[in-house]
Design a protein around this motif. Structure first.
Motif, PDB file in Angstrom:
ATOM      1  N   ASP A  64      49.102  40.174  88.155  1.00 54.26           N
ATOM      2  CA  ASP A  64      49.729  38.886  86.859  1.00 54.26           C
ATOM      3  C   ASP A  64      48.055  38.162  86.412  1.00 54.26           C
ATOM      4  O   ASP A  64      47.372  38.805  86.845  1.00 54.26           O
ATOM      5  CB  ASP A  64      50.317  38.213  88.316  1.00 54.26           C
ATOM      6  CG  ASP A  64      50.766  38.472  88.701  1.00 54.26           C
ATOM      7  OD1 ASP A  64      51.929  40.043  87.879  1.00 54.26           O
ATOM      8  OD2 ASP A  64      50.956  38.208  89.829  1.00 54.26           O
ATOM      9  N   VAL A  93      53.395  36.857  84.132  1.00 52.59           N
ATOM     10  CA  VAL A  93      53.682  37.914  85.677  1.00 52.59           C
ATOM     11  C   VAL A  93      54.444  39.206  85.403  1.00 52.59           C
ATOM     12  O   VAL A  93      55.160  39.569  84.400  1.00 52.59           O
ATOM     13  CB  VAL A  93      55.066  37.687  86.450  1.00 52.59           C
ATOM     14  CG1 VAL A  93      55.546  38.270  87.040  1.00 52.59           C
ATOM     15  CG2 VAL A  93      54.343  35.972  87.323  1.00 52.59           C
ATOM     16  N   GLN A  94      53.406  40.370  85.822  1.00 48.97           N
ATOM     17  CA  GLN A  94      54.310  41.521  85.035  1.00 48.97           C
ATOM     18  C   GLN A  94      55.392  41.974  85.925  1.00 48.97           C
ATOM     19  O   GLN A  94      55.230  42.681  87.068  1.00 48.97           O
ATOM     20  CB  GLN A  94      52.597  42.949  85.294  1.00 48.97           C
ATOM     21  CG  GLN A  94      53.265  43.540  84.978  1.00 48.97           C
ATOM     22  CD  GLN A  94      51.571  45.110  85.360  1.00 48.97           C
ATOM     23  OE1 GLN A  94      51.820  46.064  84.342  1.00 48.97           O
ATOM     24  NE2 GLN A  94      50.734  43.964  85.097  1.00 48.97           N
ATOM     25  N   PHE A 100      55.735  42.201  80.984  1.00 47.58           N
ATOM     26  CA  PHE A 100      54.782  40.447  81.293  1.00 47.58           C
ATOM     27  C   PHE A 100      56.089  39.938  80.621  1.00 47.58           C
ATOM     28  O   PHE A 100      56.290  39.348  79.293  1.00 47.58           O
ATOM     29  CB  PHE A 100      53.209  40.431  80.469  1.00 47.58           C
ATOM     30  CG  PHE A 100      52.238  40.952  81.253  1.00 47.58           C
ATOM     31  CD1 PHE A 100      52.006  40.669  82.326  1.00 47.58           C
ATOM     32  CD2 PHE A 100      52.025  42.164  80.971  1.00 47.58           C
ATOM     33  CE1 PHE A 100      50.528  40.903  83.542  1.00 47.58           C
ATOM     34  CE2 PHE A 100      51.087  42.954  81.682  1.00 47.58           C
ATOM     35  CZ  PHE A 100      50.389  41.854  82.836  1.00 47.58           C
TER      36      PHE A 100
END
Length: 291
Positions: A64, A93-94, A100
């Protein structure tokens, strides 16, 4: 196979290896997302060292990224998204599929993931230091001050914890929020003229203690309402004296409108304006959570 063919194959495989590196590919995605965020306001964008930091914000061990806009040059300025409340910070955030999502956007002096193996992060603001998690279970402030409310100057946002709140940021570090308290809503806002450095401005204190007090007029289209407020020393905010019901006409107007103006006795110097972009979703979520 001819020598040239081998060289071509090796070059291709080497290039594939570099491009296929998850960290490189992930950071490139976030840089592209950041350019999309910034391009409406910046023609010439230069990312400086420290603009992007890899973190594990949700504990899934996928990269992230934490963004600090103080480490950005926008058309020659390094303070485009900074003010007395700090600079805009974002967390991307992935997800497992590689996409993302923006999980946080807030003003802060600094955000640090300072506990290895712990997804909590420390937020330093003018109100002190607060520890929080993206999941929403914010911990007690490091110095006992009120927890920071993540806000954006682009659209309204809703946060379920530590208490349900819908909030939006405006120009000159102003902020407007509505918080659920026992099935009703409490309005809070802040403005640049509230402070003299890090202290409450003496003239604002005098205004608050006058016979009429501070009474902003909320103007949304043709709808207008006065809401008396007072200074909260602990929160360093202007807080409404009375609660609003969930079905308040003001909340209905904010859900339907395009912009809201907070006028203070005809003084243009003290006038505040906020977008209502995203207010419908944020305020509806707030009312649902507060029922």
């Amino acid at each position: 196979m001819h020598r040239a063919s081998w060289k071509t194959l090796i070059a291709a495989l080497t290039g594939f290896s570099l491009l296929g590196s998850p960290a490189v590919f992930a950071s490139d995605q976030v840089v592209a997302l950041e350019r999309a965020e910034l391009s409406p306001d910046c023609t010439d964008i230069e990312f400086l060292d420290g603009y992007l930091s890899e973190v594990d914000a949700n504990g899934d061990e996928l990269p992230d990224y934490l963004v600090n806009t103080q480490r950005l040059m926008c058309d020659g300025s390094q303070m485009m998204w900074c003010g007395t409340a700090g600079c805009v910070h974002r967390i991307w955030v992935q997800r497992p599929g590689g996409k993302f999502e923006k999980a946080l956007e807030t003003y802060a002096y600094e955000i640090t993931f300072d506990r290895p193996g712990d997804t909590s992060y420390k937020v330093a603001t003018r109100n002190g230091a607060t520890r929080a998690r993206l999941a929403g279970q914010a911990e007690t402030s490091v110095d006992g001050s009120a927890a920071a409310i993540p806000v954006s100057d682009r659209r309204w946002s809703f946060h379920a914890a530590p208490v349900p709140v819908a909030a939006v940021g405006g120009w000159d570090d102003s902020m407007l929020s509505f918080t659920c308290e026992a099935g009703t809503l409490r309005m809070r806002y802040s403005a640049w003229w509230l402070f003299d450095g890090d202290a409450i401005h003496p003239s604002t204190r005098e205004w608050d203690q006058s016979d009429y007090g501070i009474v902003p007029t909320f103007i949304v289209g043709a709808y207008e309402i006065n809401i008396p407020v007072g200074i909260s020393e602990e929160e360093r905010m202007l807080v409404a004296e009375d609660m609003l019901p969930l079905n308040s006409p003001l909340i209905g107007a904010l859900v339907r409108g395009r912009n809201v103006t907070l006028a203070h006795g005809g003084s243009l110097e003290h006038e505040l304006g906020f977008t209502l972009k995203g207010s419908s979703a944020a305020l509806d979520a707030l009312r649902d959570a507060c029922n």
